[in-house]
Write an enzyme that holds these catalytic residues in place. Structure first.
Site, PDB file in Angstrom:
ATOM      1  N   THR A 167       0.873  -1.192   0.000  1.00 31.97           N
ATOM      2  CA  THR A 167       0.000   0.000   0.000  1.00 31.97           C
ATOM      3  C   THR A 167       0.904   1.233   0.000  1.00 31.97           C
ATOM      4  O   THR A 167       1.007   1.932   1.013  1.00 31.97           O
ATOM      5  CB  THR A 167      -0.922   0.016   1.247  1.00 31.97           C
ATOM      6  OG1 THR A 167      -0.127  -0.238   2.426  1.00 31.97           O
ATOM      7  CG2 THR A 167      -2.002  -1.019   1.163  1.00 31.97           C
ATOM      8  N   THR A 189      -1.553  -2.639   5.608  1.00 31.39           N
ATOM      9  CA  THR A 189      -1.954  -1.421   6.322  1.00 31.39           C
ATOM     10  C   THR A 189      -2.830  -0.583   5.403  1.00 31.39           C
ATOM     11  O   THR A 189      -2.387  -0.157   4.331  1.00 31.39           O
ATOM     12  CB  THR A 189      -0.696  -0.621   6.720  1.00 31.39           C
ATOM     13  OG1 THR A 189       0.148  -1.487   7.479  1.00 31.39           O
ATOM     14  CG2 THR A 189      -1.056   0.603   7.532  1.00 31.39           C
ATOM     15  N   ARG A 194       8.592  -5.725  12.617  1.00 36.83           N
ATOM     16  CA  ARG A 194       9.590  -4.739  12.169  1.00 36.83           C
ATOM     17  C   ARG A 194      10.573  -5.436  11.255  1.00 36.83           C
ATOM     18  O   ARG A 194      10.918  -6.616  11.488  1.00 36.83           O
ATOM     19  CB  ARG A 194      10.372  -4.198  13.374  1.00 36.83           C
ATOM     20  CG  ARG A 194       9.566  -3.358  14.323  1.00 36.83           C
ATOM     21  CD  ARG A 194      10.260  -3.257  15.671  1.00 36.83           C
ATOM     22  NE  ARG A 194      10.379  -4.579  16.298  1.00 36.83           N
ATOM     23  CZ  ARG A 194      11.042  -4.821  17.429  1.00 36.83           C
ATOM     24  NH1 ARG A 194      11.664  -3.856  18.050  1.00 36.83           N
ATOM     25  NH2 ARG A 194      11.096  -6.051  17.939  1.00 36.83           N
ATOM     26  N   LYS A 213      -3.829   0.206  13.609  1.00 36.86           N
ATOM     27  CA  LYS A 213      -2.559   0.024  12.885  1.00 36.86           C
ATOM     28  C   LYS A 213      -1.927   1.355  12.468  1.00 36.86           C
ATOM     29  O   LYS A 213      -0.767   1.631  12.775  1.00 36.86           O
ATOM     30  CB  LYS A 213      -2.784  -0.874  11.656  1.00 36.86           C
ATOM     31  CG  LYS A 213      -1.577  -1.002  10.750  1.00 36.86           C
ATOM     32  CD  LYS A 213      -0.386  -1.648  11.422  1.00 36.86           C
ATOM     33  CE  LYS A 213       0.903  -1.349  10.700  1.00 36.86           C
ATOM     34  NZ  LYS A 213       2.086  -1.895  11.353  1.00 36.86           N
ATOM     35  N   ASN A 267       1.635   3.288  14.149  1.00 40.48           N
ATOM     36  CA  ASN A 267       2.817   3.767  13.413  1.00 40.48           C
ATOM     37  C   ASN A 267       2.969   5.283  13.536  1.00 40.48           C
ATOM     38  O   ASN A 267       4.079   5.798  13.693  1.00 40.48           O
ATOM     39  CB  ASN A 267       2.729   3.371  11.937  1.00 40.48           C
ATOM     40  CG  ASN A 267       3.248   1.964  11.712  1.00 40.48           C
ATOM     41  OD1 ASN A 267       3.628   1.279  12.661  1.00 40.48           O
ATOM     42  ND2 ASN A 267       3.279   1.522  10.467  1.00 40.48           N
ATOM     43  N   GLY A 321      12.740   6.521   8.260  1.00 40.71           N
ATOM     44  CA  GLY A 321      12.502   6.278   6.833  1.00 40.71           C
ATOM     45  C   GLY A 321      11.817   4.934   6.710  1.00 40.71           C
ATOM     46  O   GLY A 321      11.161   4.475   7.636  1.00 40.71           O
ATOM     47  N   CYS A 371       7.284   2.183   5.557  1.00 43.12           N
ATOM     48  CA  CYS A 371       6.049   2.284   6.349  1.00 43.12           C
ATOM     49  C   CYS A 371       5.800   3.629   7.012  1.00 43.12           C
ATOM     50  O   CYS A 371       4.807   4.279   6.699  1.00 43.12           O
ATOM     51  CB  CYS A 371       6.003   1.144   7.346  1.00 43.12           C
ATOM     52  SG  CYS A 371       5.797  -0.418   6.481  1.00 43.12           S
ATOM     53  N   LYS A 402      17.286   1.202   8.105  1.00 44.38           N
ATOM     54  CA  LYS A 402      17.627   0.805   9.472  1.00 44.38           C
ATOM     55  C   LYS A 402      18.550  -0.416   9.363  1.00 44.38           C
ATOM     56  O   LYS A 402      18.655  -1.014   8.274  1.00 44.38           O
ATOM     57  CB  LYS A 402      16.380   0.469  10.291  1.00 44.38           C
ATOM     58  CG  LYS A 402      15.617  -0.749   9.787  1.00 44.38           C
ATOM     59  CD  LYS A 402      14.357  -1.048  10.584  1.00 44.38           C
ATOM     60  CE  LYS A 402      14.680  -1.761  11.872  1.00 44.38           C
ATOM     61  NZ  LYS A 402      13.470  -2.317  12.519  1.00 44.38           N
ATOM     62  N   ARG A 450      14.002   1.724   1.113  1.00 46.40           N
ATOM     63  CA  ARG A 450      12.891   2.608   0.742  1.00 46.40           C
ATOM     64  C   ARG A 450      12.892   3.837   1.653  1.00 46.40           C
ATOM     65  O   ARG A 450      13.033   3.727   2.861  1.00 46.40           O
ATOM     66  CB  ARG A 450      11.546   1.866   0.877  1.00 46.40           C
ATOM     67  CG  ARG A 450      11.333   0.820  -0.202  1.00 46.40           C
ATOM     68  CD  ARG A 450       9.996   0.091  -0.037  1.00 46.40           C
ATOM     69  NE  ARG A 450      10.003  -0.844   1.069  1.00 46.40           N
ATOM     70  CZ  ARG A 450       8.977  -1.628   1.394  1.00 46.40           C
ATOM     71  NH1 ARG A 450       7.847  -1.578   0.689  1.00 46.40           N
ATOM     72  NH2 ARG A 450       9.049  -2.460   2.414  1.00 46.40           N
TER      73      ARG A 450
END
Ligand code: NAD
Ligand code: UGA
Length: 456
Positions: free
Chosen positions: A91, A126, A156, A226, A230, A279, A282, A343, A350
């Site tokens: 999404t 999501t 995660r 959800k 976030n 970043g 999500c 990360k 992304r």
């Protein structure tokens, strides 16, 4: 007689879909991994993942070999044989920040053509609150008698397998109590299979394990849980970064400040680490998706607009601090950028802030070399400037550099073999506040952190 185990189809084999398929297929279920991207599908058929996630190759390999994980691009062959379907398609954000639901609707339409009566359709992707009603309308159009559940995912990247085996909560939003039980039972089986899953995945068990909770809500609540979860985590990060800027002006140390704040158990220490900002696939799109979908209901989300603004400012805030230390210009300076993933622990680049930093340095005239243990290839696809040389080791990247930027906190960047090579005449820019201050002081390194460099 024991009840027959349900067959499962997982639509979409990305970070969430492939993790879900691989876990369930190693818990005794037959799982179809339904994926339309032929390159990705080919890799999964070979028993591997197309992205890096610790332990995932082992789970996929074991299940494909056993035949319990069936990679396919065929709705006809998978959907009619399934009792439970998980939708795990992407999404992404539209250019205006709203959620692009085209994959969600396409998957539901295609599934609806093949679904057998009584099948449970579970939305794991999501989605903005209110999406359930639109999917139910699709099923109504096809006269499908099936239950629709919202069961958002909270894993995660980098710890996806552990998060899926030892979860703190399963949220299920639905009306149909029988369907809720069917889906909850899958997770209870995962909990019971934890030892076996750990053995197959060959990952380390986390030191502290969460106590699992099952939370049952209505559909709209599950959807909103959800995106709000976030958004709240993103808010915590931007709050820490705002305070870090003040700490820089006042001589406070942001780590001490956040330790002090976080020890209040009403607040908690998690997600208060200041640095180059969030970043990934999500947080940025879920925050903008929430802003846009709230606006559709006439509700302004100024608080999330502010969080976004702070986040966007962080790479430039850090670069400006470094620029001042380098005499006001990056022109011709040799800069090493360590870390391109959004990360540590993933090949995912992304919306990586590390890429923003590397590209901004190039735009300011620096000569940039970069390295990432897993994400270099994806970083190129995500827009890493072609002017940047990608190296194949951290040591090779920092050789002869005027300045080293630590942009992703990979454990290998903390190894003494690398840190010993940092020289007094190099400016060390710690975009993650990850380096040991005693070591920095001992080596008398020229150092820039975030909220650690009081001016007074
Ligand atoms: P992704 O882009 O990695 O994977 C989605 C996959 O779905 C792709 O491989 C794509 O080819 C496939 N696909 C698209 N349309 C399809 C169709 N009609 N039929 C079959 N396959 C199709 O996405 P992701 O990161 O796994 O995220 C999936 C969803 O889960 C998103 O809504 C995301 O916000 C949410 N989520 C992601 C994470 C994460 O850590 N990545 C965690 C929690 C929730
Ligand atoms: C996040 C959530 O943590 C998951 O619960 C959720 O399921 C997922 O998004 C999702 O919906 O996709 P993820 O994006 O994989 O997971 O990674 P995080 O660990 O949350 O980190 C996100 C970003 O925030 C990274 O860039 C990280 O470096 C940054 N971050 C995190 C900080 O800058 N400071 C912190 O204190 C924590």
């Amino acid at each position: 007689m024991a009840a027959k185990k349900p067959n499962i189809t997982v639509i979409g084999s990305g970070y969430v879909g492939l993790t879900t398929s691989a876990i369930m297929a190693n818990c005794g279920y037959t799982v179809y991994a339904l994926e339309v991207n032929s390159q990705r599908l080919d890799i999964i058929k070979q028993g591997r993942s197309f992205f890096y996630e610790e332990g995932l190759d082992n789970l996929v390999g074991a299940a494909v070999k056993r035949g319990s994980l069936i990679p396919t691009d065929s709705y006809e062959k998978s959907i009619p044989n399934s009792d439970i379907i998980f939708s795990c398609v992407g999404t992404p954000d539209n250019p205006d920040g709203s959620s692009n639901l085209s994959y969600i609707f396409a998957a539901a339409e295609e599934a609806a053509k093949h679904i057998k009566p009584g099948t449970v359709y579970v939305q794991k992707s999501t989605v903005p609150v209110g999406t359930a009603e639109k999917i139910k309308a699709i099923f109504k159009k096809y006269e499908i008698k099936s239950s629709y559940l919202s069961n958002p995912e909270f894993l995660r990247e980098g710890t996806a397998i552990a998060d899926s085996i030892w979860f703190d909560r399963v949220v299920i939003g639905a009306q149909d109590s029988q369907a809720i039980e069917q889906v909850a039972n899958l997770y209870r089986t995962v909990e019971k299979s934890s030892k076996n899953l750990l053995k197959i995945a060959r990952i380390k068990q986390p030191k502290t394990l969460p106590k699992s909770q099952y939370i049952f809500t209505n559909l709209a609540s599950a959807e909103l849980i959800k995106v709000s979860a976030n958004a709240f985590l993103a808010l915590k990060i931007s709050f820490a970064n705002s305070i870090a800027k003040l700490a820089d002006q006042t001589g406070s140390n942001i780590k001490e400040v956040m330790d002090g704040i976080g020890s209040d158990n009403r607040i908690g220490r998690a997600f208060l680490n200041a640095g180059r900002g969030y970043g990934g696939g999500c947080f940025p799109k879920d925050v903008s998706g929430l802003i846009r979908s709230a606006a559709d209901f006439g509700v302004p989300m100024e608080i999330m607009e502010a969080a976004t603004e702070v986040n966007t400012s962080m790479p430039h805030y850090i670069i400006n601090k470094a620029e001042q230390k380098l005499g006001g210009s990056f022109k011709g300076k040799k800069i090493a950028v360590l870390g391109l993933a959004f990360k540590a622990g993933t090949s995912d680049a992304r919306k990586s802030q590390a890429i923003v930093i590397a590209n901004t340095l190039v735009a300011k005239g620096a000569v940039v070399k970069a390295y990432d243990p897993k994400a270099a290839e994806q970083a190129r696809r995500e827009g890493l400037s072609t002017k940047i040389t990608v190296c194949d080791s951290a040591l090779g990247t920092i050789k002869d550099a005027d300045s080293v930027f630590f942009t992703t906190d990979w454990p290998e960047f903390k190894k003494p073999t690398l840190l010993r090579q940092l020289k007094k005449d190099m400016l060390v820019v710690d975009c993650m506040n990850m380096l040991d201050r005693i070591f920095i002081a001992k080596k008398q390194l020229d150092y820039v952190g975030v909220g650690l460099n009081g001016n007074k």
